[in-house]
Scaffold this motif. Structure first.
Motif, PDB file in Angstrom:
ATOM      1  N   ALA A  66       1.080  -1.148   0.163  1.00  0.00           N
ATOM      2  CA  ALA A  66      -0.018   0.004   0.055  1.00  0.00           C
ATOM      3  C   ALA A  66       0.945   1.357   0.073  1.00  0.00           C
ATOM      4  N   ARG A  67       0.493   2.195  -0.874  1.00  0.00           N
ATOM      5  CA  ARG A  67       1.021   3.507  -0.940  1.00  0.00           C
ATOM      6  C   ARG A  67       0.343   4.600  -0.377  1.00  0.00           C
ATOM      7  N   PHE A  68       0.999   5.529   0.702  1.00  0.00           N
ATOM      8  CA  PHE A  68       0.510   6.463   1.235  1.00  0.00           C
ATOM      9  C   PHE A  68       1.233   7.719   0.785  1.00  0.00           C
ATOM     10  N   ARG A  69       0.345   8.761   0.676  1.00  0.00           N
ATOM     11  CA  ARG A  69       1.100  10.044   0.457  1.00  0.00           C
ATOM     12  C   ARG A  69       0.381  11.407   1.257  1.00  0.00           C
ATOM     13  N   GLY A  70       0.946  11.940   1.978  1.00  0.00           N
ATOM     14  CA  GLY A  70       0.315  12.932   2.948  1.00  0.00           C
ATOM     15  C   GLY A  70       1.334  13.308   3.885  1.00  0.00           C
ATOM     16  N   LEU A  71       0.311  14.138   4.873  1.00  0.00           N
ATOM     17  CA  LEU A  71       1.328  14.510   6.256  1.00  0.00           C
ATOM     18  C   LEU A  71       1.401  13.191   7.054  1.00  0.00           C
ATOM     19  N   PRO A  72       2.531  13.273   7.857  1.00  0.00           N
ATOM     20  CA  PRO A  72       2.865  11.925   8.598  1.00  0.00           C
ATOM     21  C   PRO A  72       1.675  11.428   9.741  1.00  0.00           C
ATOM     22  N   ASP A  73       0.932  12.466  10.254  1.00  0.00           N
ATOM     23  CA  ASP A  73      -0.048  11.928  11.229  1.00  0.00           C
ATOM     24  C   ASP A  73      -1.204  11.503  10.265  1.00  0.00           C
ATOM     25  N   ASP A  74      -1.504  12.226   9.260  1.00  0.00           N
ATOM     26  CA  ASP A  74      -2.417  11.573   8.449  1.00  0.00           C
ATOM     27  C   ASP A  74      -2.250  10.519   7.889  1.00  0.00           C
ATOM     28  N   ILE A  75      -0.960  10.122   7.435  1.00  0.00           N
ATOM     29  CA  ILE A  75      -0.532   9.002   7.035  1.00  0.00           C
ATOM     30  C   ILE A  75      -0.603   7.489   7.986  1.00  0.00           C
ATOM     31  N   GLU A  76      -0.184   7.942   9.126  1.00  0.00           N
ATOM     32  CA  GLU A  76      -0.504   6.887  10.333  1.00  0.00           C
ATOM     33  C   GLU A  76      -1.823   6.677  10.503  1.00  0.00           C
ATOM     34  N   SER A  77      -2.534   7.520  10.436  1.00  0.00           N
ATOM     35  CA  SER A  77      -4.320   7.454  10.741  1.00  0.00           C
ATOM     36  C   SER A  77      -4.807   6.538   9.583  1.00  0.00           C
ATOM     37  N   ALA A  78      -4.399   6.916   8.210  1.00  0.00           N
ATOM     38  CA  ALA A  78      -4.826   6.084   7.147  1.00  0.00           C
ATOM     39  C   ALA A  78      -4.336   4.655   7.382  1.00  0.00           C
ATOM     40  N   LYS A  79      -3.045   4.306   7.744  1.00  0.00           N
ATOM     41  CA  LYS A  79      -2.414   3.040   7.712  1.00  0.00           C
ATOM     42  C   LYS A  79      -3.161   2.355   8.715  1.00  0.00           C
ATOM     43  N   THR A  80      -3.426   2.953   9.936  1.00  0.00           N
ATOM     44  CA  THR A  80      -4.143   2.101  10.876  1.00  0.00           C
ATOM     45  C   THR A  80      -5.569   1.690  10.468  1.00  0.00           C
ATOM     46  N   ASP A  81      -6.199   2.655   9.683  1.00  0.00           N
ATOM     47  CA  ASP A  81      -7.541   2.377   9.140  1.00  0.00           C
ATOM     48  C   ASP A  81      -7.437   1.029   8.110  1.00  0.00           C
ATOM     49  N   VAL A  82      -6.392   0.978   7.302  1.00  0.00           N
ATOM     50  CA  VAL A  82      -6.166  -0.196   6.506  1.00  0.00           C
ATOM     51  C   VAL A  82      -6.027  -1.552   7.184  1.00  0.00           C
ATOM     52  N   LEU A  83      -5.108  -1.171   8.233  1.00  0.00           N
ATOM     53  CA  LEU A  83      -4.783  -2.536   8.920  1.00  0.00           C
ATOM     54  C   LEU A  83      -5.893  -3.014   9.985  1.00  0.00           C
ATOM     55  N   SER A  84      -6.913  -2.111  10.054  1.00  0.00           N
ATOM     56  CA  SER A  84      -8.141  -2.577  10.830  1.00  0.00           C
ATOM     57  C   SER A  84      -9.171  -3.114  10.166  1.00  0.00           C
ATOM     58  N   VAL A  85      -8.809  -3.388   8.957  1.00  0.00           N
ATOM     59  CA  VAL A  85     -10.198  -3.853   8.026  1.00  0.00           C
ATOM     60  C   VAL A  85     -10.211  -5.312   8.527  1.00  0.00           C
ATOM     61  N   ASP A  86     -11.513  -5.621   8.973  1.00  0.00           N
ATOM     62  CA  ASP A  86     -11.692  -6.921   9.721  1.00  0.00           C
ATOM     63  C   ASP A  86     -12.134  -7.861   8.669  1.00  0.00           C
ATOM     64  N   ILE A  87     -11.327  -8.791   8.431  1.00  0.00           N
ATOM     65  CA  ILE A  87     -11.632  -9.741   7.439  1.00  0.00           C
ATOM     66  C   ILE A  87     -11.301 -11.243   7.730  1.00  0.00           C
ATOM     67  N   VAL A  88     -12.165 -12.321   7.029  1.00  0.00           N
ATOM     68  CA  VAL A  88     -11.777 -13.776   7.460  1.00  0.00           C
ATOM     69  C   VAL A  88     -11.657 -14.275   5.837  1.00  0.00           C
ATOM     70  N   ASP A  89     -11.098 -15.483   5.841  1.00  0.00           N
ATOM     71  CA  ASP A  89     -11.088 -16.011   4.600  1.00  0.00           C
ATOM     72  C   ASP A  89     -11.528 -17.424   4.677  1.00  0.00           C
ATOM     73  N   GLN A  90     -12.238 -17.762   3.594  1.00  0.00           N
ATOM     74  CA  GLN A  90     -12.734 -19.344   3.655  1.00  0.00           C
ATOM     75  C   GLN A  90     -12.571 -19.877   2.315  1.00  0.00           C
ATOM     76  N   LYS A  91     -12.315 -21.283   2.294  1.00  0.00           N
ATOM     77  CA  LYS A  91     -11.866 -22.022   1.075  1.00  0.00           C
ATOM     78  C   LYS A  91     -12.947 -22.976   0.593  1.00  0.00           C
ATOM     79  N   LEU A  92     -13.226 -22.823  -0.690  1.00  0.00           N
ATOM     80  CA  LEU A  92     -14.147 -23.672  -1.268  1.00  0.00           C
ATOM     81  C   LEU A  92     -13.365 -24.582  -2.566  1.00  0.00           C
TER      82      LEU A  92
END
Length: 263
Positions: A66-92
């Protein structure tokens, strides 16, 4: 050199400082999250961007970053948001033909599944990752609810395309009528069935005589319609049959020598 009013100079200086403070950062992403965020039809990445308008966010499947471009504090907030995406995976596990059903013509079916469930669906190529039996593993990624919805939809889809066999009872005399003139009656029924079923699902429905029944082979989704048409046509044929009682002693005379009489 900047020329202007004191107020505009202050504003411009602040904006210049802000521009000079802009940074660019990269972050490696776990494969499931990478597949999820880059899947066509998934709105999660767009939602993240709308929550962080001052940060340019890109996710590249090729680099797995993932590539982020912005102010440091804003970038950290966006990175946290990306990593907080709650997902699971299942196979078929599916066969190559089933994977084609899930994908659909030019990807139309899988795109519809992704958009409706908001779960990413990764289907490997038939000539790629397969087990010793040639089966493929489909990976479904998303929230718990989205994955369940996608699984349910795919299982229903595969069930509708499963080949099934039905038999409609047939009067022995009606059987002979259908087989007259090189099976002209059966050919007509087969055409009726396929013309009607083609409007529901592409594919051929086989209609044949199996002892004292009409055997129908086709996809589960079209089978009710096929059975309805065959049943109606058989009843029409049976309605044209007239039975006349005759004495047993008259049968040889009726048939005649070498069948000449009956002919």
């Amino acid at each position: 050199r900047i020329i202007g009013s004191l107020q505009s100079l202050d504003t411009t200086a602040m904006n210049i400082d802000r521009v000079l403070a802009v940074q660019e950062e990269f972050m490696d992403l776990p494969k499931p999250l990478l597949l999820y965020l880059t899947s066509r039809g998934i709105t999660s990445l767009g939602d993240i961007r709308s929550r962080h308008p001052d940060v340019h966010v890109e996710v590249n499947r090729a680099t797995r970053q993932a590539r982020f471009r912005g102010l440091p504090d804003d970038i950290e907030s966006a990175k946290t948001d990306v990593l907080s995406v709650d997902i699971v995976d299942q196979k078929l596990t599916v066969t190559p033909s089933e994977s084609s059903i899930i994908i659909g013509k030019q990807g139309a079916t899988i795109n519809k599944l992704v958009e409706s469930s908001q779960a990413a669906i990764d289907v490997p190529r038939p000539d790629g990752d397969s087990d010793v039996k040639g089966n493929l593993t489909v990976v479904i990624i998303g929230s718990i609810g989205a994955v369940k919805d996608a699984m349910d939809e795919m299982e229903d889809l595969l069930a509708q395309h499963k080949e099934v066999i039905e038999k409609v009872p047939l009067d022995p005399v009606a059987k002979e009528v259908l087989l007259m003139n090189k099976g002209e009656g059966m050919q007509a029924i087969t055409k009726l069935v396929n013309d009607a079923c083609r409007e529901i699902l592409a594919g051929y429905v086989s209609v044949s005589i199996d002892e004292n029944a009409v055997k129908i082979v086709g996809k589960s989704l079209v089978m009710p319609k096929a059975v309805e048409i065959v049943t109606d046509e058989i009843r029409l044929k049976e309605a044209t049959i007239v039975r006349l009682p005759i004495h047993v002693s008259a049968i040889p005379a009726l048939i005649g020598k070498g069948g000449a009489g009956i002919k």
